[in-house]
Design a protein around this motif. Structure first.
Motif, PDB file in Angstrom:
ATOM      1  N   TYR B 200       7.438  -1.996  -8.557  1.00  0.00           N
ATOM      2  CA  TYR B 200       8.281  -1.133  -7.715  1.00  0.00           C
ATOM      3  C   TYR B 200       9.189  -2.003  -6.837  1.00  0.00           C
ATOM      4  CZ  TYR B 200       9.718   2.515  -4.516  1.00  0.00           C
ATOM      5  OH  TYR B 200      10.463   3.395  -3.776  1.00  0.00           O
ATOM      6  N   GLY B 201      10.483  -1.714  -6.869  1.00  0.00           N
ATOM      7  CA  GLY B 201      11.418  -2.472  -6.035  1.00  0.00           C
ATOM      8  C   GLY B 201      12.141  -3.597  -6.770  1.00  0.00           C
ATOM      9  N   SER B 214       8.661   7.230  -4.107  1.00  0.00           N
ATOM     10  CA  SER B 214       7.771   6.088  -3.911  1.00  0.00           C
ATOM     11  C   SER B 214       7.085   5.664  -5.206  1.00  0.00           C
ATOM     12  CB  SER B 214       6.711   6.404  -2.841  1.00  0.00           C
ATOM     13  OG  SER B 214       5.684   7.204  -3.375  1.00  0.00           O
ATOM     14  N   HIS B 238      17.940  -7.892  -6.564  1.00  0.00           N
ATOM     15  CA  HIS B 238      18.237  -7.113  -5.364  1.00  0.00           C
ATOM     16  C   HIS B 238      19.522  -6.293  -5.484  1.00  0.00           C
ATOM     17  CE1 HIS B 238      18.350  -5.852  -1.272  1.00  0.00           C
ATOM     18  NE2 HIS B 238      19.506  -6.455  -1.072  1.00  0.00           N
ATOM     19  N   SER B 243      17.535   0.874  -0.514  1.00  0.00           N
ATOM     20  CA  SER B 243      16.776   0.330   0.614  1.00  0.00           C
ATOM     21  C   SER B 243      15.372  -0.133   0.241  1.00  0.00           C
ATOM     22  CB  SER B 243      16.698   1.364   1.741  1.00  0.00           C
ATOM     23  OG  SER B 243      15.971   2.474   1.308  1.00  0.00           O
ATOM     24  N   THR B 244      14.850   0.280  -0.921  1.00  0.00           N
ATOM     25  CA  THR B 244      13.533  -0.222  -1.329  1.00  0.00           C
ATOM     26  C   THR B 244      13.655  -1.347  -2.358  1.00  0.00           C
ATOM     27  OG1 THR B 244      13.304   1.469  -3.039  1.00  0.00           O
ATOM     28  CG2 THR B 244      12.359   1.968  -0.886  1.00  0.00           C
ATOM     29  N   SER B 245      14.864  -1.853  -2.531  1.00  0.00           N
ATOM     30  CA  SER B 245      15.068  -2.942  -3.485  1.00  0.00           C
ATOM     31  C   SER B 245      14.551  -4.247  -2.880  1.00  0.00           C
ATOM     32  CB  SER B 245      16.565  -3.043  -3.799  1.00  0.00           C
ATOM     33  OG  SER B 245      16.834  -4.161  -4.580  1.00  0.00           O
ATOM     34  N   LEU B 246      13.664  -4.924  -3.615  1.00  0.00           N
ATOM     35  CA  LEU B 246      13.064  -6.158  -3.113  1.00  0.00           C
ATOM     36  C   LEU B 246      14.052  -7.319  -3.192  1.00  0.00           C
ATOM     37  CD1 LEU B 246       9.605  -5.864  -4.897  1.00  0.00           C
ATOM     38  CD2 LEU B 246      10.005  -5.622  -2.443  1.00  0.00           C
ATOM     39  N   GLY B 247      13.893  -8.249  -2.266  1.00  0.00           N
ATOM     40  CA  GLY B 247      14.770  -9.423  -2.268  1.00  0.00           C
ATOM     41  C   GLY B 247      14.275 -10.511  -3.205  1.00  0.00           C
ATOM     42  N   ARG B 387      -4.621   6.821  -1.936  1.00  0.00           N
ATOM     43  CA  ARG B 387      -3.701   5.947  -2.679  1.00  0.00           C
ATOM     44  C   ARG B 387      -3.844   4.493  -2.193  1.00  0.00           C
ATOM     45  NH1 ARG B 387       2.970   6.593  -2.881  1.00  0.00           N
ATOM     46  NH2 ARG B 387       3.323   4.891  -4.364  1.00  0.00           N
ATOM     47  N   ALA B 391      -4.823   1.274  -4.496  1.00  0.00           N
ATOM     48  CA  ALA B 391      -4.012   0.045  -4.533  1.00  0.00           C
ATOM     49  C   ALA B 391      -4.873  -1.162  -4.176  1.00  0.00           C
ATOM     50  CB  ALA B 391      -2.820   0.180  -3.579  1.00  0.00           C
ATOM     51  N   LEU B 438       0.991   4.301  -8.608  1.00  0.00           N
ATOM     52  CA  LEU B 438       0.480   4.491  -7.248  1.00  0.00           C
ATOM     53  C   LEU B 438       0.474   3.166  -6.495  1.00  0.00           C
ATOM     54  CD1 LEU B 438      -2.492   6.956  -7.906  1.00  0.00           C
ATOM     55  CD2 LEU B 438      -0.250   7.498  -6.952  1.00  0.00           C
ATOM     56  N   ALA B 439       0.101   2.086  -7.192  1.00  0.00           N
ATOM     57  CA  ALA B 439       0.016   0.777  -6.532  1.00  0.00           C
ATOM     58  C   ALA B 439       1.344   0.022  -6.552  1.00  0.00           C
ATOM     59  CB  ALA B 439      -1.065  -0.059  -7.211  1.00  0.00           C
TER      60      ALA B 439
END
Lengths: 112, 487
Positions: B200-201, B214, B238, B243-247, B387, B391, B438-439
């Motif tokens: 995710y991200g 999410s 990225h 806004s949830t995009s990881l760097g 949840r 995780a 979920l995780a």
């Protein structure tokens, strides 16, 4: 939703019934046909029956997991104004997505 | 062009471009010819002229580069792809397989589509799905169900059923799907192709129509693992628009992984003992093959993972109920013809929202219930806490093993109509795939075997958060165990 939540949750056979399904539909802004109300009731009851297993899990002191990325990943980006032309183009494009629009405004039938 | 029917990989395609055997225009024409009859109902919209224009540009790029594919700037040059119809392609209809968006034209392209097209890929069209990606069988589409590519009486899986079926049937070389609870991996397993849900991200969601924000992730479906890795390398990284995009840097792709000494976790609580006999046999043969190749197969415990379906069908529907509130007949897509006689704004919205199909309505109702006053603490909030425990279980297990192995689905592709009357039975089919969403960890589906009827059975590998490259490398070593180099 009115009814006693604790009483509901103690039962694994929570039944919403047609009255509550109709109320949920109202809250959800969904117009349902009678046959949908009839069929959704038992289906949602069955799903909530399965979900009731969560009541047995000890969650005291556990922080809720709302997203795998708990904060905005890269912070906020700089709030830079765009050119007027880009804004005009954006407004035109957004307006064009609507079922009915007039000079950049969304149009709805008179409801008052 | 008959050789194109056996085309399996981007590598092979690029070799043919460089040898002059094929041209991007001829290849695009071939795939459009395959897609146009829509034998499997995998396509909702074809954008033929757009695709042919992109093919012409690809030919120019080849010419300018002396007939060689410029892999640094255009790693996907001339690669014909399909896009799940919940991802925006500028100027092309995006329906989400819903009457609600039947006439909606996307005003911009999703970041993933922009990146793929900039890398030289050719967008053939938009692929069928369960309405708003809600479903595991592709029977919830307002445009009709997608047929399984080899067993038309069966489902291709969902919600990215069009993506999996089109790739398996040779109607596109690669496709994008989205995965909220298994929607890439399930159809990939049923149709016998590779499907990857990244961490995710890692891949931008900008331009993906939100179902459950999410949980949603975009990923590839492909006929080879290497193709999936190449698509991931392009779409990941990225994105300032999300806004949830990881760097994190883009996913580098597959490396080498030694099977000898690899620690493969087998979760006792996601046991395949309750799965269909053919799935059990596939898993047992997989474990046996891994052991023979020198891997350590280690039991791991995930005690709270058994609650995944219950958590998912509170969290996902709650987020869906919120996300889908924007579709009110004012700003997007379609408006019901009955809306004109509405006597209040409330009625106006409700009449328009009757354009949603049954599964979407059911989930909105359930989500509204889970979030409603007096119930939200004991449903949504409690689910969010469980949840966290799920995780934790996965994180803890993955600290002692390199990956976790499980089936993708409890059965091979089932017959259409078999589970439509009982939504809970359909939901329980997501048992193995939901935990990774979920995780937020990466997971992929790898074709492993076929049952006596020839139906494909995939295995699922889950990896550590952010270790997408490592997971791809491990998957490659699984292929080697089977005697195939997946590059």
């Amino acid at each position: 939703m009115g009814a006693s939540v604790n009483q509901d949750l103690k039962s694994t056979t929570l039944q919403l019934g047609t009255e509550r399904i109709s109320k949920l539909a109202l809250m959800s802004r969904l117009k349902l046909e009678d046959h949908e109300i009839e069929s959704f009731g038992p289906q949602i009851d069955s799903i909530l029956g399965h979900v009731a297993e969560l009541q047995s899990v000890v969650v005291e002191g556990v922080e809720p997991f709302l997203s795998p990325v708990s904060k905005m990943a890269e912070g906020t980006r700089e709030d830079r104004p765009r050119s007027n032309e880009a804004l005009r183009e954006g407004a035109r494009k957004v307006g064009a997505c609507a079922p009915q629009q007039l000079e950049g405004a969304f149009v709805v039938p008179p409801v008052l | 062009m008959s050789k194109l029917d056996s085309l399996k990989s981007i590598r092979q395609l690029h070799q043919a471009y460089e040898s002059g055997e094929w041209t991007p225009t001829a290849v695009t024409q071939h795939f459009l010819d395959q897609a146009r009859p829509n034998r499997l109902n995998a396509w909702i919209t074809l954008c033929e002229q757009r695709a042919l224009n992109q093919a012409s540009l690809a030919e120019e790029v080849l010419k300018l580069n002396g007939g060689k594919v410029p892999r640094a700037t255009h790693p996907l040059l001339g690669v014909p792809m399909g896009i799940k119809d919940n991802l925006a392609v500028e100027g092309v209809r995006m329906t989400c397989a819903s009457r609600m968006l039947e006439s909606y034209i996307a005003p911009y392209s999703a970041t993933v589509v922009e990146r793929l097209e900039s890398a030289g890929a050719i967008t053939l069209g938009k692929l069928n799905l369960d309405e708003f990606a809600m479903g595991g069988s592709n029977e919830n589409s307002a445009f009709g169900r997608v047929l399984h590519p080899t067993h038309p009486d069966r489902i291709p899986g969902g919600s990215s059923g069009g993506s999996a079926a089109a790739v398996a049937a040779g109607e596109c070389l690669v496709a994008l799907g989205s995965d909220t609870g298994g929607s890439i991996r399930l159809p990939a397993s049923y149709c016998g192709v590779f499907g990857v849900k990244p961490t995710y991200g890692r891949v931008s969601r900008s331009g993906l129509v939100a179902f459950a924000s999410s949980l949603d992730q975009v990923g590839p479906l492909a006929r080879s693992l290497d193709d999936a890795a190449q698509v991931l390398a392009v779409i990941s990284g990225h994105d300032p628009l999300e806004s949830t995009s990881l760097g994190l840097p883009p996913i580098a792709g597959m490396g080498e992984a030694e099977m000898k000494g690899l620690r493969v976790g087998v979760p006792q609580e996601l046991s395949w003992l309750g799965a269909a006999p053919s799935v059990r046999e596939a898993m047992e043969s997989c474990v046996e093959a891994l052991r023979s190749a020198g891997a350590e197969v280690i039991p791991v415990s995930l005690p709270r993972v058994k609650h995944s379906i219950a958590v998912y069908y509170v969290v996902a529907v709650s987020e869906a109920s919120s996300n889908l509130s924007r579709f009110d007949g004012v700003r997007y897509g379609s408006r019901s013809p009955h809306a004109v006689s509405a006597r209040s704004l409330e009625e106006f919205h409700s009449v328009n929202r009757s354009l949603f199909g049954a599964e979407v309505k059911r989930r909105i109702l359930l989500g509204t219930f889970s979030l409603s006053s007096g119930y939200s603490d004991e449903y949504f909030l409690r689910a969010a806490k469980v949840r966290a425990l799920i995780a934790d279980d996965l994180d803890s297990a993955l600290s002692s093993v390199d990956c976790i192995l499980s089936p993708v689905a409890p059965t091979p592709a089932f017959r259409a109509g078999e589970k439509t009357k009982d939504p809970l039975e359909m939901y329980l089919n997501d048992l193995y795939t939901v935990p990774a969403n979920l995780a937020g960890i990466p997971a992929l589906s790898l074709p492993w075997s076929r049952d006596a009827d020839g139906l494909s059975i995939g295995v699922q590998l889950m990896g550590r958060s952010g270790a997408d490259d490592q997971l791809l490398s491990i998957a490659r070593s699984f292929g080697r165990v089977r005697g195939e180099d997946l590059v």
